[in-house]
Motif scaffolding. Structure first.
Motif, PDB file in Angstrom:
ATOM      1  N   LYS A  66     -86.727  -2.095 -20.172  1.00 36.82           N
ATOM      2  CA  LYS A  66     -86.411  -1.443 -18.897  1.00 36.82           C
ATOM      3  C   LYS A  66     -87.128  -0.105 -18.709  1.00 36.82           C
ATOM      4  O   LYS A  66     -87.407   0.294 -17.576  1.00 36.82           O
ATOM      5  CB  LYS A  66     -84.897  -1.264 -18.775  1.00 36.82           C
ATOM      6  CG  LYS A  66     -84.174  -2.597 -18.621  1.00 36.82           C
ATOM      7  CD  LYS A  66     -82.681  -2.436 -18.442  1.00 36.82           C
ATOM      8  CE  LYS A  66     -82.004  -3.800 -18.267  1.00 36.82           C
ATOM      9  NZ  LYS A  66     -80.547  -3.695 -18.058  1.00 36.82           N
ATOM     10  N   GLN A  80     -91.025  -3.166 -18.013  1.00 39.99           N
ATOM     11  CA  GLN A  80     -90.666  -3.702 -16.697  1.00 39.99           C
ATOM     12  C   GLN A  80     -91.230  -2.882 -15.530  1.00 39.99           C
ATOM     13  O   GLN A  80     -91.733  -3.471 -14.561  1.00 39.99           O
ATOM     14  CB  GLN A  80     -89.146  -3.809 -16.577  1.00 39.99           C
ATOM     15  CG  GLN A  80     -88.667  -4.369 -15.252  1.00 39.99           C
ATOM     16  CD  GLN A  80     -87.155  -4.294 -15.118  1.00 39.99           C
ATOM     17  OE1 GLN A  80     -86.430  -4.193 -16.109  1.00 39.99           O
ATOM     18  NE2 GLN A  80     -86.660  -4.332 -13.890  1.00 39.99           N
ATOM     19  N   GLU A  98     -82.648  -8.170 -12.309  1.00 42.35           N
ATOM     20  CA  GLU A  98     -81.931  -7.507 -13.397  1.00 42.35           C
ATOM     21  C   GLU A  98     -81.029  -8.467 -14.172  1.00 42.35           C
ATOM     22  O   GLU A  98     -80.892  -8.371 -15.388  1.00 42.35           O
ATOM     23  CB  GLU A  98     -81.109  -6.339 -12.842  1.00 42.35           C
ATOM     24  CG  GLU A  98     -81.942  -5.195 -12.296  1.00 42.35           C
ATOM     25  CD  GLU A  98     -82.911  -4.630 -13.316  1.00 42.35           C
ATOM     26  OE1 GLU A  98     -82.530  -4.491 -14.503  1.00 42.35           O
ATOM     27  OE2 GLU A  98     -84.066  -4.328 -12.937  1.00 42.35           O
ATOM     28  N   HIS A 115     -83.243 -10.346 -16.538  1.00 37.43           N
ATOM     29  CA  HIS A 115     -83.730  -9.465 -17.600  1.00 37.43           C
ATOM     30  C   HIS A 115     -82.649  -9.259 -18.659  1.00 37.43           C
ATOM     31  O   HIS A 115     -82.934  -9.246 -19.859  1.00 37.43           O
ATOM     32  CB  HIS A 115     -84.127  -8.104 -17.020  1.00 37.43           C
ATOM     33  CG  HIS A 115     -85.294  -8.163 -16.077  1.00 37.43           C
ATOM     34  ND1 HIS A 115     -86.366  -9.006 -16.265  1.00 37.43           N
ATOM     35  CD2 HIS A 115     -85.556  -7.478 -14.933  1.00 37.43           C
ATOM     36  CE1 HIS A 115     -87.235  -8.840 -15.286  1.00 37.43           C
ATOM     37  NE2 HIS A 115     -86.755  -7.918 -14.454  1.00 37.43           N
ATOM     38  N   ASP A 116     -81.407  -9.111 -18.219  1.00 38.99           N
ATOM     39  CA  ASP A 116     -80.302  -8.918 -19.157  1.00 38.99           C
ATOM     40  C   ASP A 116     -80.065 -10.160 -20.011  1.00 38.99           C
ATOM     41  O   ASP A 116     -79.565 -10.056 -21.147  1.00 38.99           O
ATOM     42  CB  ASP A 116     -79.015  -8.571 -18.395  1.00 38.99           C
ATOM     43  CG  ASP A 116     -79.057  -7.181 -17.786  1.00 38.99           C
ATOM     44  OD1 ASP A 116     -79.874  -6.352 -18.244  1.00 38.99           O
ATOM     45  OD2 ASP A 116     -78.286  -6.915 -16.840  1.00 38.99           O
TER      46      ASP A 116
END
Length: 252
Positions: free
Chosen positions: A51, A55, A107, A110-111
């Motif tokens: 992050k 990213q 998001e 991504h998590d």
């Protein structure tokens, strides 16, 4: 006569598809390879690193296309599980594939695919298509942007590695996207061991100097591309990048 005319039209269409680099699988790309540091704590699949260090730069690239919402992601990671062998009743560690489902460029996804520092999961590979591969197949054209991240460490058999992760970034030249400053800044941020660039067609194998690519861009891995051997078998500082590659960044 009608049949001959139809066959002629089909031949013309086939020829157009093969020679049109904007719409065919012969499309040209800015083709980057990024060699990451060996410190596992700085790996891109660790959530905080992703992050803060990775990213944002990939965001700058993807958001310049018309396919942000159509971007698709695949990722492979495993988790260790303690099991009992039926043969000798002894405990052993089994690495189970984690089902991540369909991932997007958001998001929530991504998590899902990244790994928090305190979890014992093993990341293998990340792959991004803009637009997603199903759309590319339907349109019969390769993606605008293609990115892969590979973990170079074998989680079952630890071995000496010269770089911890291997990133491939391919950006279609027809986008006229000024990617070099973005990826140079990314490389400075992560202090990559090296970031290199050349032009390459999507589906055209090629050999240039000591570098050989036998398959398409989507089949690019670190093994076998330099003197037909594994890149980890060489002294990294002695790899010959120029004049085949433009060196965008080398570690400080």
């Amino acid at each position: 006569m009608k049949l001959i005319k139809e066959l002629g039209n089909k031949f013309i269409n086939l020829y157009d598809n093969l020679t049109n680099t904007d719409s065919s699988w012969y499309r040209q790309y800015d083709f980057y390879l990024i060699f990451g540091q060996t410190d596992e704590n700085k790996s891109p699949w660790i959530a905080n690193n992703w992050k803060s260090d990775f990213q944002p730069y990939f965001d700058l690239l993807i958001k310049q296309t018309e396919n942000l919402k159509e971007t698709g992601v695949k990722a492979i990671k495993y988790k260790p599980e303690k099991r009992i062998s039926k043969k000798d009743n002894k405990e052993f560690t089994y690495h189970s594939d984690i089902k991540l489902g369909r991932l997007k460029w958001d998001e929530k996804s991504h998590d899902k695919w990244t790994i928090p520092n305190d979890q014992k999961e093993y990341f293998v590979n990340f792959e991004l298509w803009t637009p997603i591969w199903t759309i590319c197949d339907k349109r019969q054209t390769p993606p605008d942007i293609y990115i892969t991240i590979s973990n170079e460490q074998d989680f079952e058999n630890k071995h000496v590695i010269k770089f911890g992760y291997f990133i491939v970034v391919s950006i279609a030249k027809s986008l006229k996207l000024d990617s070099k400053p973005i990826l140079r800044e990314l490389s400075e941020k992560i202090n990559s061991k090296a970031t290199i660039l050349k032009t390459r067609r999507w589906n055209q194998p090629e050999k240039a100097g000591n570098w050989t690519f036998v398959n398409w861009i989507q089949d690019t891995f670190s093994n076998g591309i330099y003197k037909k051997n594994n890149l980890h078998s060489f002294d990294f500082d002695e790899l010959e990048f120029e004049p085949i590659w433009e060196v965008i960044y080398r570690q400080k």
